[in-house]
Design a protein around this motif. Structure first.
Motif, PDB file in Angstrom:
ATOM      1  N   VAL A   1       0.825  -1.207   0.000  1.00 28.45           N
ATOM      2  CA  VAL A   1       0.000   0.000   0.000  1.00 28.45           C
ATOM      3  C   VAL A   1       0.863   1.263   0.000  1.00 28.45           C
ATOM      4  CG1 VAL A   1      -2.016  -1.109   0.993  1.00 28.45           C
ATOM      5  CG2 VAL A   1      -0.302  -0.111   2.520  1.00 28.45           C
TER       6      VAL A   1
ATOM      7  N   GLU B   1     -10.544   0.623   9.860  1.00 26.98           N
ATOM      8  CA  GLU B   1     -11.607   1.395   9.220  1.00 26.98           C
ATOM      9  C   GLU B   1     -11.252   2.858   9.398  1.00 26.98           C
ATOM     10  OE1 GLU B   1     -16.079   0.586   9.577  1.00 26.98           O
ATOM     11  OE2 GLU B   1     -15.792   2.328  10.906  1.00 26.98           O
TER      12      GLU B   1
ATOM     13  N   ILE C   1      -8.591  -1.230   5.422  1.00 26.50           N
ATOM     14  CA  ILE C   1      -7.483  -0.400   4.946  1.00 26.50           C
ATOM     15  C   ILE C   1      -6.172  -0.914   5.554  1.00 26.50           C
ATOM     16  CG2 ILE C   1      -6.576   1.924   4.771  1.00 26.50           C
ATOM     17  CD1 ILE C   1      -9.259   1.284   3.266  1.00 26.50           C
TER      18      ILE C   1
ATOM     19  N   VAL D   1      -7.105   8.651  -0.859  1.00 28.47           N
ATOM     20  CA  VAL D   1      -8.530   8.377  -0.713  1.00 28.47           C
ATOM     21  C   VAL D   1      -9.244   8.617  -2.041  1.00 28.47           C
ATOM     22  CG1 VAL D   1     -10.625   8.923   0.574  1.00 28.47           C
ATOM     23  CG2 VAL D   1      -8.383   9.144   1.685  1.00 28.47           C
TER      24      VAL D   1
ATOM     25  N   SER E   1      -1.103   4.885   2.909  1.00 30.92           N
ATOM     26  CA  SER E   1      -2.100   3.822   2.887  1.00 30.92           C
ATOM     27  C   SER E   1      -3.140   4.143   1.825  1.00 30.92           C
ATOM     28  CB  SER E   1      -2.754   3.688   4.269  1.00 30.92           C
ATOM     29  OG  SER E   1      -3.531   2.522   4.347  1.00 30.92           O
TER      30      SER E   1
ATOM     31  N   GLY F   1      -3.792   1.074   7.824  1.00 34.03           N
ATOM     32  CA  GLY F   1      -4.588   2.230   8.216  1.00 34.03           C
ATOM     33  C   GLY F   1      -4.342   2.691   9.636  1.00 34.03           C
TER      34      GLY F   1
ATOM     35  N   TYR G   1      -3.176   9.240   3.684  1.00 38.41           N
ATOM     36  CA  TYR G   1      -4.078   8.322   3.002  1.00 38.41           C
ATOM     37  C   TYR G   1      -4.320   8.807   1.572  1.00 38.41           C
ATOM     38  CZ  TYR G   1      -5.135   6.892   7.794  1.00 38.41           C
ATOM     39  OH  TYR G   1      -5.045   6.466   9.094  1.00 38.41           O
TER      40      TYR G   1
ATOM     41  N   CYS H   1      -6.870   3.941   0.257  1.00 39.19           N
ATOM     42  CA  CYS H   1      -8.250   3.900   0.742  1.00 39.19           C
ATOM     43  C   CYS H   1      -9.226   3.856  -0.423  1.00 39.19           C
ATOM     44  CB  CYS H   1      -8.541   5.123   1.618  1.00 39.19           C
ATOM     45  SG  CYS H   1      -7.621   5.169   3.159  1.00 39.19           S
TER      46      CYS H   1
ATOM     47  N   LYS I   1     -14.041   4.257   4.813  1.00 35.80           N
ATOM     48  CA  LYS I   1     -13.258   3.256   4.107  1.00 35.80           C
ATOM     49  C   LYS I   1     -12.941   2.105   5.062  1.00 35.80           C
ATOM     50  CE  LYS I   1     -13.008   5.684   0.298  1.00 35.80           C
ATOM     51  NZ  LYS I   1     -13.572   5.203  -0.983  1.00 35.80           N
TER      52      LYS I   1
ATOM     53  N   GLU J   1     -14.853   0.041   0.812  1.00 38.35           N
ATOM     54  CA  GLU J   1     -15.817   0.582   1.770  1.00 38.35           C
ATOM     55  C   GLU J   1     -16.647  -0.556   2.343  1.00 38.35           C
ATOM     56  OE1 GLU J   1     -16.307   4.886  -0.561  1.00 38.35           O
ATOM     57  OE2 GLU J   1     -18.075   3.619  -0.211  1.00 38.35           O
TER      58      GLU J   1
END
Length: 382
Positions: free
Chosen positions: A93, A209, A160, A171, A125, A163, A169, A127, A157, A130
């Motif tokens: 990631v 999350e 992840i 996103v 990370s 996360g 992030y 994202c 999200k 969902e």
């Protein structure tokens, strides 16, 4: 050739398969079960990986990277995946964020983030997923609404990777009729991180999350032009993720092979080493064949990336499909070879089994991959 990496004093730089293997055998593989039990990768290892130049070595030297070619990157990620899929997942990631920034970021965005990502001073990370949507961009529910000076981001999200630990992030959110990609610092007000624990595999990858509640972003948070993202940025980002997962899956098969070869050499039944049983030899021969085939498929996808050939996208789909299914199959066989011992915590194969299943789901499930690969076959036939 990849440019040399300058490591911190006392830490060997990782710049090829051999140096990656040495790093993994010293700092990762012996502790992988501990990472799983702790459900996290320790900060000491994160810092050691940064000192070895592991986080984003493909970034250009002028921002602190090594200019590593993609074939070599695949070899490095294979070795890390052999040692621990949780650590490799964090690399995956972070690579997706770093590559996307370098490819599509503005000069100001690259100036701000690239040096930090290159040296692992900030971890990235990705994202996209969902609670009600996986890697299907059409199902994205998060929204980014333009304001006079920027954007307001809302949405949740889930699943992840990294996360819990990430500093920034990447996103993906709806911007009206299109999809936009946004760089969101974790410290931005309205960002809320909830750890996800007790997952099946890659338990040390610090999955979370991440909720965005009225998050106000400056205009320059948008990565690439709006409306351009779903077709180009997202495609390229996911391709890098699939490539890393494919390489890491080959590493899982290699780890299964290593574990089974060692165990069957030590273990005897009725006075006979089980390595001498034909059915055991058949299992190991299949592992040898698939690890070599998977390695070749990953190398071909990397070669096409280095050449700028767009067919690398399908080559990566094929490599990821083959390697992930091989990893799941051989991890199951590895547990079988170990018998009851394979289900306990004293051997790595139970962890490999759990991690391998994850590879068939992430960065495009195997069902999606089969549909995509078949579609390409039909296009070629026409």
């Amino acid at each position: 050739m990849a440019a040399p990496v300058v490591a911190a004093p006392g830490v060997d730089a990782v710049h090829d398969r051999a140096t990656a293997r040495a790093f993994v055998d010293t700092h990762i593989a012996p502790h992988a079960n501990d990472f799983e039990r702790a459900a996290r990768v320790p900060e000491e290892l994160i810092e050691r990986m940064a000192a070895a130049g592991l986080w984003a070595p493909f970034l250009p030297p002028e921002v602190g990277g090594a200019g590593m070619d993609m074939v070599t990157l695949g070899e490095v990620h294979e070795e890390v995946g052999r040692g621990c899929s949780s650590v490799r997942s964090l690399l995956t990631v972070h690579s997706m964020v770093s590559w996307t920034l370098n490819r599509w970021g503005s000069p100001a965005q690259r100036e701000r983030w690239a040096p930090l990502l290159a040296r692992g001073a900030a971890l990235g990370s990705f994202c996209l997923s969902e609670p009600g949507a996986g890697s299907d961009a059409a199902g994205i529910g998060a929204t980014a609404v333009p304001t006079g000076s920027g954007w307001v981001l809302d949405g949740v999200k889930k699943w992840i990777t990294g996360g819990q630990r990430a500093d920034v992030y990447l996103v993906f959110a709806r911007t009206g009729s299109s999809i936009g990609a946004f760089l969101v610092p974790r410290s931005t007000p309205g960002v809320r991180v909830t750890p996800i624990t007790d997952i099946m595999g890659t338990r040390g990858s610090m999955i979370a999350e991440v909720a965005f509640e009225g998050v106000r972003l400056e205009a320059d948070a948008l990565l690439g032009p709006s409306g351009f993202t779903a077709g180009m940025v997202l495609t390229g980002t996911l391709d890098i993720g699939r490539y890393s997962v494919a390489a890491g899956s080959v590493g899982i098969v290699q780890a299964c092979l290593d574990a089974c070869a060692a165990y069957t050499t030590r273990r005897s039944v009725g006075g006979t080493k089980i390595r001498d049983f034909p059915l055991i030899q058949a299992k190991l021969s299949d592992m040898v064949t698939d690890v070599r085939a998977g390695r070749l498929l990953v190398a071909e996808a990397g070669r096409l990336k280095d050449a700028g050939d767009p067919t690398t996208l399908m080559a990566t789909w094929v490599a990821k499909y083959f390697a992930s299914t091989a990893a799941a199959r051989h991890a199951s066989e590895a547990v079988q070879v170990h018998g009851a011992n394979g289900m306990g915590a004293d051997y790595p194969v139970a962890r490999l089994y759990r991690d391998a299943k994850v590879m068939e789901i992430i960065e495009g499930s195997n069902e999606v991959q089969r549909i995509t690969i078949a579609g390409d076959a039909y296009r070629e036939t026409r």
